[in-house]
Design an enzyme around this catalytic site. Structure first.
Site, PDB file in Angstrom:
ATOM      1  N   CYS A 133       0.830  -1.212   0.000  1.00 46.10           N
ATOM      2  CA  CYS A 133       0.000   0.000   0.000  1.00 46.10           C
ATOM      3  C   CYS A 133       0.863   1.259   0.000  1.00 46.10           C
ATOM      4  O   CYS A 133       0.517   2.263  -0.635  1.00 46.10           O
ATOM      5  CB  CYS A 133      -0.926   0.006   1.217  1.00 46.10           C
ATOM      6  SG  CYS A 133      -2.395  -1.014   1.053  1.00 46.10           S
ATOM      7  N   CYS A 213      -8.357  -2.784  -4.289  1.00 43.14           N
ATOM      8  CA  CYS A 213      -7.596  -3.630  -5.214  1.00 43.14           C
ATOM      9  C   CYS A 213      -8.130  -5.073  -5.169  1.00 43.14           C
ATOM     10  O   CYS A 213      -8.550  -5.559  -4.112  1.00 43.14           O
ATOM     11  CB  CYS A 213      -6.134  -3.647  -4.813  1.00 43.14           C
ATOM     12  SG  CYS A 213      -5.345  -2.036  -4.825  1.00 43.14           S
ATOM     13  N   CYS A 216      -7.039  -7.731  -2.439  1.00 41.55           N
ATOM     14  CA  CYS A 216      -7.345  -7.421  -1.034  1.00 41.55           C
ATOM     15  C   CYS A 216      -8.818  -7.102  -0.806  1.00 41.55           C
ATOM     16  O   CYS A 216      -9.179  -6.508   0.217  1.00 41.55           O
ATOM     17  CB  CYS A 216      -6.481  -6.248  -0.577  1.00 41.55           C
ATOM     18  SG  CYS A 216      -4.722  -6.531  -0.854  1.00 41.55           S
ATOM     19  N   CYS A 239      -5.570   1.454   4.177  1.00 43.83           N
ATOM     20  CA  CYS A 239      -4.440   1.292   3.250  1.00 43.83           C
ATOM     21  C   CYS A 239      -3.253   2.163   3.649  1.00 43.83           C
ATOM     22  O   CYS A 239      -2.133   1.907   3.226  1.00 43.83           O
ATOM     23  CB  CYS A 239      -4.867   1.629   1.827  1.00 43.83           C
ATOM     24  SG  CYS A 239      -5.279   3.363   1.568  1.00 43.83           S
TER      25      CYS A 239
HETATM   26  S1  SF4 Z   1      -4.838  -2.826  -1.318  1.00 42.12           S
HETATM   27 FE1  SF4 Z   1      -3.631  -4.707  -1.590  1.00 42.12          FE
HETATM   28  S2  SF4 Z   1      -2.908  -4.745  -3.727  1.00 42.12           S
HETATM   29 FE2  SF4 Z   1      -3.700  -2.653  -3.261  1.00 42.12          FE
HETATM   30  S3  SF4 Z   1      -1.915  -1.500  -2.732  1.00 42.12           S
HETATM   31 FE3  SF4 Z   1      -2.747  -2.296  -0.796  1.00 42.12          FE
HETATM   32  S4  SF4 Z   1      -1.804  -4.321  -0.402  1.00 42.12           S
HETATM   33 FE4  SF4 Z   1      -1.353  -3.678  -2.548  1.00 42.12          FE
END
Ligand code: SF4
Length: 246
Positions: A133, A213, A216, A239
């Protein structure tokens, strides 16, 4: 509503103490105001030309995008393209932008060299979601907000966790965050969307009440918290763009 003009603030944004004082003053002034009042003041009077909306084009995004478009469709809208979004989110982002007449959507990508160095296989999310993130959201947003004094978020108190006591304005790093929808309930979002005939994110009907995303984000049960499908099974709930001083 009488407006305290920016010109009355002796100190400039960037001075942490002055920023805190300005955010507190605005939060008190608008403690009982509606979303449209808060946004109109922020966009036209407090931070003209220096404010951006940060939108994920997720499940609840359409209402805030519509409100901002009605006030000024040229307001910069920052979309953090983490390169891990669902294809449905990318098509929804295009559809909403066209329908609402938003003319200044800025797609912000993570740095190519940083991705090559830190996440060459694209699976950092499996090993260290916080680092992922930071790489794909927090650092790009910091860069994108250079030159802005304030940014608008869609966070709501009903999301729970650290959001239950959110004020309408808060100081964060070198910016003021504007949270016009803090007092909205789920029914307010639904009513607004219905009243303005706004299209839903295509994944909502598949059981996703909150959408980020694809690695996740998971569907959630009807009686789950709205963000229960985010980082399911992990202690992580944010995040980092709202827990870092951006
Ligand atoms: S939500 Fe998941 S895939 Fe998106 S930036 Fe964060 S850890 Fe990475």
């Amino acid at each position: 509503m009488s407006i305290s003009a920016t010109a009355r603030d002796a100190a400039t944004v960037g001075d942490a103490t002055a920023l805190e004082a300005r955010a507190r003053r605005l939060a008190m002034q608008f403690s009982a105001s509606g979303a449209r009042d808060i946004l109109t003041t922020a966009i036209r009077q407090e931070f003209p030309g220096k404010i951006a909306l940060v939108s994920s084009f997720g499940a609840e995004s359409a209402a805030l995008l519509h409100l901002v478009a009605e006030i000024d469709p040229a307001t910069p809208v920052i979309f953090l393209d983490t390169e891990k979004h669902f294809a449905q989110t990318l098509s929804y982002r295009k559809k909403l932008a066209r329908q609402l007449g938003l003319t200044n959507i800025q797609d912000i990508h993570p740095d190519t060299e940083e991705i090559a160095a830190r996440d060459p296989d694209g699976d950092l999310w499996k090993r260290d979601a916080d680092a992922c993130c930071t790489l794909r959201k927090v650092v790009p947003l910091k860069g994108a907000l250079n030159g802005f004094d304030a940014w608008i978020t869609g966070r709501k108190q009903f999301h729970g966790g650290g959001r239950v006591n959110l004020p309408a304005f808060e100081a964060s790093g070198e910016h003021i965050k504007v949270n016009p929808l803090i007092r909205w309930a789920p029914s307010d979002v639904e009513d607004y969307v219905a009243a303005h005939d706004l299209p839903p994110h295509p994944l909502v009907e598949q059981g996703y009440p909150s959408i980020g995303c694809w690695p996740c984000t998971h569907p959630a049960a009807a009686d789950d918290d709205v963000r229960a499908g985010r980082w399911r099974g992990a202690a992580k709930t944010e995040c980092g763009i709202h827990t870092s001083a951006i």
